[in-house]
Design a protein around this motif. Structure first.
Motif, PDB file in Angstrom:
ATOM      1  N   MET A 226      -2.575  -1.129  -3.213  1.00  0.00           N
ATOM      2  CA  MET A 226      -2.745  -2.265  -3.854  1.00  0.00           C
ATOM      3  C   MET A 226      -2.352  -3.558  -2.900  1.00  0.00           C
ATOM      4  O   MET A 226      -2.743  -4.641  -2.677  1.00  0.00           O
ATOM      5  N   GLN A 227      -0.949  -3.338  -2.269  1.00  0.00           N
ATOM      6  CA  GLN A 227      -0.485  -4.172  -1.260  1.00  0.00           C
ATOM      7  C   GLN A 227      -1.396  -4.334  -0.173  1.00  0.00           C
ATOM      8  O   GLN A 227      -1.325  -5.584   0.313  1.00  0.00           O
ATOM      9  N   LEU A 228      -2.208  -3.377   0.141  1.00  0.00           N
ATOM     10  CA  LEU A 228      -3.079  -3.781   1.337  1.00  0.00           C
ATOM     11  C   LEU A 228      -4.090  -4.945   1.172  1.00  0.00           C
ATOM     12  O   LEU A 228      -4.395  -5.654   2.088  1.00  0.00           O
ATOM     13  N   VAL A 229      -4.505  -5.004  -0.309  1.00  0.00           N
ATOM     14  CA  VAL A 229      -5.433  -6.118  -0.267  1.00  0.00           C
ATOM     15  C   VAL A 229      -4.649  -7.249  -0.845  1.00  0.00           C
ATOM     16  O   VAL A 229      -5.409  -8.530  -0.914  1.00  0.00           O
ATOM     17  N   SER A 249      -6.749   3.794   5.570  1.00  0.00           N
ATOM     18  CA  SER A 249      -7.408   3.482   6.893  1.00  0.00           C
ATOM     19  C   SER A 249      -8.746   2.839   6.578  1.00  0.00           C
ATOM     20  O   SER A 249      -8.834   1.895   7.202  1.00  0.00           O
ATOM     21  N   ASP A 250      -9.507   3.620   5.724  1.00  0.00           N
ATOM     22  CA  ASP A 250     -10.750   2.859   5.581  1.00  0.00           C
ATOM     23  C   ASP A 250     -10.698   1.741   4.754  1.00  0.00           C
ATOM     24  O   ASP A 250     -11.265   0.502   5.017  1.00  0.00           O
ATOM     25  N   GLU A 251      -9.611   1.529   3.794  1.00  0.00           N
ATOM     26  CA  GLU A 251      -9.451   0.134   3.005  1.00  0.00           C
ATOM     27  C   GLU A 251      -9.072  -0.790   4.116  1.00  0.00           C
ATOM     28  O   GLU A 251      -9.602  -1.966   3.960  1.00  0.00           O
ATOM     29  N   THR A 256     -10.522  -6.190   8.100  1.00  0.00           N
ATOM     30  CA  THR A 256     -11.042  -6.699   9.395  1.00  0.00           C
ATOM     31  C   THR A 256     -12.418  -7.259   9.413  1.00  0.00           C
ATOM     32  O   THR A 256     -12.785  -7.748  10.570  1.00  0.00           O
ATOM     33  N   GLY A 257     -13.148  -7.120   8.323  1.00  0.00           N
ATOM     34  CA  GLY A 257     -14.453  -7.461   8.305  1.00  0.00           C
ATOM     35  C   GLY A 257     -15.406  -6.397   8.335  1.00  0.00           C
ATOM     36  O   GLY A 257     -16.362  -6.378   7.300  1.00  0.00           O
ATOM     37  N   SER A 258     -15.388  -5.530   9.088  1.00  0.00           N
ATOM     38  CA  SER A 258     -16.360  -4.369   8.887  1.00  0.00           C
ATOM     39  C   SER A 258     -15.793  -3.029   9.493  1.00  0.00           C
ATOM     40  O   SER A 258     -14.892  -2.980  10.510  1.00  0.00           O
TER      41      SER A 258
END
Ligand code: NAD
Length: 355
Positions: A226-229, A249-251, A256-258
């Motif tokens: 949650m915090q990552l977004v 790491s995929d999240e 970063t855009g893509s």
């Protein structure tokens, strides 16, 4: 400097060709040898990681890897599926430390699905333990196969396990990486539910005492997701186990855009490394010449830095990537209004020209 080049399947061959092109103009004594891995190796040799490929990788200073996999292999027995090749390389080479930097380039702020103010200037490093956890646990469950398929299986299991030395060595890697950055480590686990996570947390605290200059905090994986977004810039170095790291790491890549922009390095204790983009073989766009090769080109830069001791060359590649972004060149995945859409090959050519 010996490099095993393993392009693999799908877009792997297209993006690795561009990274090789970039490496070749650096004027370094690089010896590159290519071999099959993944689905194409299965087709040719009956195994996704043929003995000859593994031997080449083990005898090299570094491996430049594309991606493996295709949905058409989904019915194969698990040990023969393309993805097993990457697990086999990690295990055999002892590649326990996976570095995935997530950097938001100023030029790509608009390509992220998050608000610009949340991600502008983002520069976090996810360190994922790579050779333990549920992907390598024993015993490992199997669905019961009847006639080669798995219809109506009632139960399946996989075992999550970590040993103290496995956690200790990744903890040292994380604390040492943090010493070179902002001296903060967030360890992510699920200790409120899982015994492996409690051991993880205990060992992180113990090893942290050897690094008094680094601040350590802990976060449960669901909160971290949650915090990552919500506020990704709060993180600096994030260290976590294999499965949580896979997902987080995929999240982070989307911040970063893509996913087409995210490089990764997987290192063993001897400095040997495997370098690959964080994304997969993207069968949906394979063969169309539209894949973004920048994650692979940036992985080649990490290879020069971590395994080949060529910091200056790594910086040159990273600067060249910045330059092509400044020029407004974009593959489809990072394209936005007002920028110029280019193909995989054109992007590689532009990086070469910038170099
Ligand atoms: P994926 O990363 O291949 O693709 C996810 C999405 O991102 C797709 O829409 C794809 O088109 C896009 N994408 C990925 N890389 C891109 C690039 N460089 N440029 C532009 N767009 C890009 O993940 P998936 O679709 O879930 O998996 C496809 C196959 O890859 C599966 O067989 C999977 O097992 C395999 N895989 C392999 C690796 C690896 O080799 N290390 C990692 C992840 C997935």
């Amino acid at each position: 400097m010996k490099i095993a080049v393993l392009p693999g399947d799908g877009i792997g061959t297209e993006i690795v060709a561009e990274a090789v092109k970039v490496l070749k103009v650096l004027d370094l004594p690089l010896e590159m040898e290519t071999a099959l891995v993944g689905g194409c190796a299965y087709e040719a040799h009956g195994h996704p990681l043929p003995e000859s490929t593994l031997k080449l990788a083990m005898a090299s200073d570094a491996v430049l890897f594309g991606a493996v996999g295709d949905w058409k292999y989904d019915k194969l027995d698990r040990p023969l599926r393309p993805e097993q090749a990457i697990l086999g390389l990690r295990k055999n080479m002892g590649l326990f430390a996976n570095f995935r930097p997530a950097i938001c380039y100023a030029q790509l702020v608009d390509a992220s699905s998050l608000k610009p103010e949340l991600i502008a200037g983002l520069d976090i490093l996810i360190i994922r333990e790579l050779t333990g956890d549920i992907y390598f646990g024993q015993p490992r469950g199997r669905r019961i196969a009847t006639d080669g398929h798995f219809p109506g299986a009632e139960e399946a299991f996989d075992t999550m396990r970590y040993s103290r030395p496995e956690i200790e060595r990744i903890a040292h890697v994380a604390f040492q990486a943090a010493q070179k950055r902002s001296k903060r480590v967030t360890s992510v686990d699920k200790n409120n539910v899982l015994e492996t996570s409690q051991l993880w947390k205990d060992v992180m605290v113990e090893i942290g005492q050897q690094y008094p200059d680094v601040a350590l905090d802990h976060m449960l994986v669901d909160n971290a997701a949650m915090q990552l977004v919500k506020a990704p810039k709060k993180f600096d170095v994030l260290v976590t186990g294999n499965m949580f790291g896979d997902i987080l790491s995929d999240e982070a890549s989307m911040l970063t855009g893509s996913i087409g922009m995210l490089p990764s390095a997987s290192l063993n204790s001897k400095g040997q490394g495997l370098y690959e983009p964080s994304h997969g073989s993207a069968p949906d766009i394979a063969g169309k010449g539209i894949a973004n090769p920048l994650a692979t080109i940036l992985s080649a830069a990490m290879m020069l830095r971590f395994s080949l001791n060529q910091e200056a060359a790594a910086l040159r590649i990273e600067a060249a990537v910045q330059k092509v972004l400044e020029q407004g060149l974009r593959t489809g995945d990072i394209w936005s209004e007002g920028t110029t859409k280019v193909s995989t090959v054109q992007m590689g050519d532009a990086v070469v020209k910038a170099l």
